[in-house]
Design a protein around this motif. Structure first.
Motif, PDB file in Angstrom:
ATOM      1  N   PRO A  29       0.736  -1.168  -0.066  1.00  0.00           N
ATOM      2  CA  PRO A  29      -0.016   0.079   0.131  1.00  0.00           C
ATOM      3  C   PRO A  29       0.762   1.318  -0.043  1.00  0.00           C
ATOM      4  N   THR A  30       2.045   0.994   0.529  1.00  0.00           N
ATOM      5  CA  THR A  30       2.960   2.242   0.509  1.00  0.00           C
ATOM      6  C   THR A  30       4.247   1.925   0.367  1.00  0.00           C
ATOM      7  N   SER A  31       5.140   2.873  -0.007  1.00  0.00           N
ATOM      8  CA  SER A  31       6.811   2.630  -0.443  1.00  0.00           C
ATOM      9  C   SER A  31       7.188   1.595   0.945  1.00  0.00           C
ATOM     10  N   GLU A  85      19.888  -5.519  -6.275  1.00  0.00           N
ATOM     11  CA  GLU A  85      19.525  -4.223  -7.038  1.00  0.00           C
ATOM     12  C   GLU A  85      17.952  -4.100  -7.250  1.00  0.00           C
ATOM     13  N   LEU A  86      17.454  -2.870  -7.532  1.00  0.00           N
ATOM     14  CA  LEU A  86      16.354  -2.550  -7.655  1.00  0.00           C
ATOM     15  C   LEU A  86      16.263  -1.567  -8.813  1.00  0.00           C
ATOM     16  N   ALA A  87      15.157  -1.853  -9.650  1.00  0.00           N
ATOM     17  CA  ALA A  87      15.064  -0.985 -10.896  1.00  0.00           C
ATOM     18  C   ALA A  87      13.433  -0.840 -11.041  1.00  0.00           C
ATOM     19  N   THR A  88      13.090   0.318 -11.601  1.00  0.00           N
ATOM     20  CA  THR A  88      11.633   0.505 -11.957  1.00  0.00           C
ATOM     21  C   THR A  88      11.192  -0.357 -13.166  1.00  0.00           C
ATOM     22  N   GLY A  89       9.987  -0.358 -13.182  1.00  0.00           N
ATOM     23  CA  GLY A  89       9.260  -1.334 -14.302  1.00  0.00           C
ATOM     24  C   GLY A  89       9.744  -1.166 -15.512  1.00  0.00           C
ATOM     25  N   ARG A 105      14.866   1.459 -15.472  1.00  0.00           N
ATOM     26  CA  ARG A 105      15.793   2.456 -14.707  1.00  0.00           C
ATOM     27  C   ARG A 105      16.133   1.883 -13.350  1.00  0.00           C
ATOM     28  N   THR A 106      17.426   2.175 -13.036  1.00  0.00           N
ATOM     29  CA  THR A 106      17.982   1.586 -11.689  1.00  0.00           C
ATOM     30  C   THR A 106      17.548   2.612 -10.490  1.00  0.00           C
ATOM     31  N   VAL A 107      17.289   2.020  -9.490  1.00  0.00           N
ATOM     32  CA  VAL A 107      16.769   2.763  -8.279  1.00  0.00           C
ATOM     33  C   VAL A 107      18.117   3.056  -7.404  1.00  0.00           C
ATOM     34  N   LEU A 112      18.052  -4.706   1.917  1.00  0.00           N
ATOM     35  CA  LEU A 112      18.344  -3.358   1.316  1.00  0.00           C
ATOM     36  C   LEU A 112      17.204  -2.113   1.650  1.00  0.00           C
ATOM     37  N   PRO A 113      18.253  -1.431   2.517  1.00  0.00           N
ATOM     38  CA  PRO A 113      17.227  -0.205   2.740  1.00  0.00           C
ATOM     39  C   PRO A 113      17.051   0.785   1.356  1.00  0.00           C
ATOM     40  N   LEU A 114      15.762   1.241   1.587  1.00  0.00           N
ATOM     41  CA  LEU A 114      15.325   1.953   0.230  1.00  0.00           C
ATOM     42  C   LEU A 114      14.982   3.232   0.452  1.00  0.00           C
ATOM     43  N   PRO A 115      15.088   4.064  -0.405  1.00  0.00           N
ATOM     44  CA  PRO A 115      14.550   5.580  -0.496  1.00  0.00           C
ATOM     45  C   PRO A 115      13.153   5.427  -0.592  1.00  0.00           C
ATOM     46  N   PRO A 116      12.334   6.520  -0.257  1.00  0.00           N
ATOM     47  CA  PRO A 116      10.941   6.578  -0.757  1.00  0.00           C
ATOM     48  C   PRO A 116      10.533   6.214  -2.215  1.00  0.00           C
TER      49      PRO A 116
END
Length: 111
Positions: A29-31, A51-55, A58-60, A77-81
């Motif tokens: 429901p939220t980041s 590693e995290l990427a957008t749909g 693009r690399t986050v 892996l700590p995440l930004p919003p």
């Protein structure tokens, strides 16, 4: 004469993904504040990562993934919003017995 007594589990030991938060294919429901992956055996911090990427691929930008000091089977892996949308998680780990595994999955942050 061949060596006898090696069990198949000793020969085939690998760290496989056992649990994921956010869950594989899930919608949150939220980041989320972090990605937390739990494996079937302990992993080597120096040779493991997420590693995290957008749909759209693009690399986050994130910091490095770390092994949880209280559970050597968890990689965090700590995440930004994160903005609403679909994300792809790619991971690779080396188990303490030196076997490498890797995989990927996606999750969605609800708009």
């Amino acid at each position: 004469m061949a060596a006898v007594g090696m069990t198949p589990s000793a020969v085939l030991s690998h760290a496989f993904l056992n649990e994921a938060a956010p869950i594989v294919g899930g919608t949150v429901p939220t980041s989320p504040k972090e990605i937390r992956l739990t494996f079937t055996e302990a992993i080597e911090r120096r040779f493991s990562g997420i590693e995290l990427a957008t749909g759209d691929g693009r690399t986050v930008a994130t910091g490095p993934a770390v092994v949880d000091p209280t559970n050597e089977r968890q990689l965090v892996l700590p995440l930004p919003p994160l903005a609403p949308g679909r994300y792809r998680v790619r991971w690779h780990v080396v188990s303490v017995d030196t076997h490498r595994t890797e995989g990927e999955y996606s999750f969605t942050v609800k708009p």
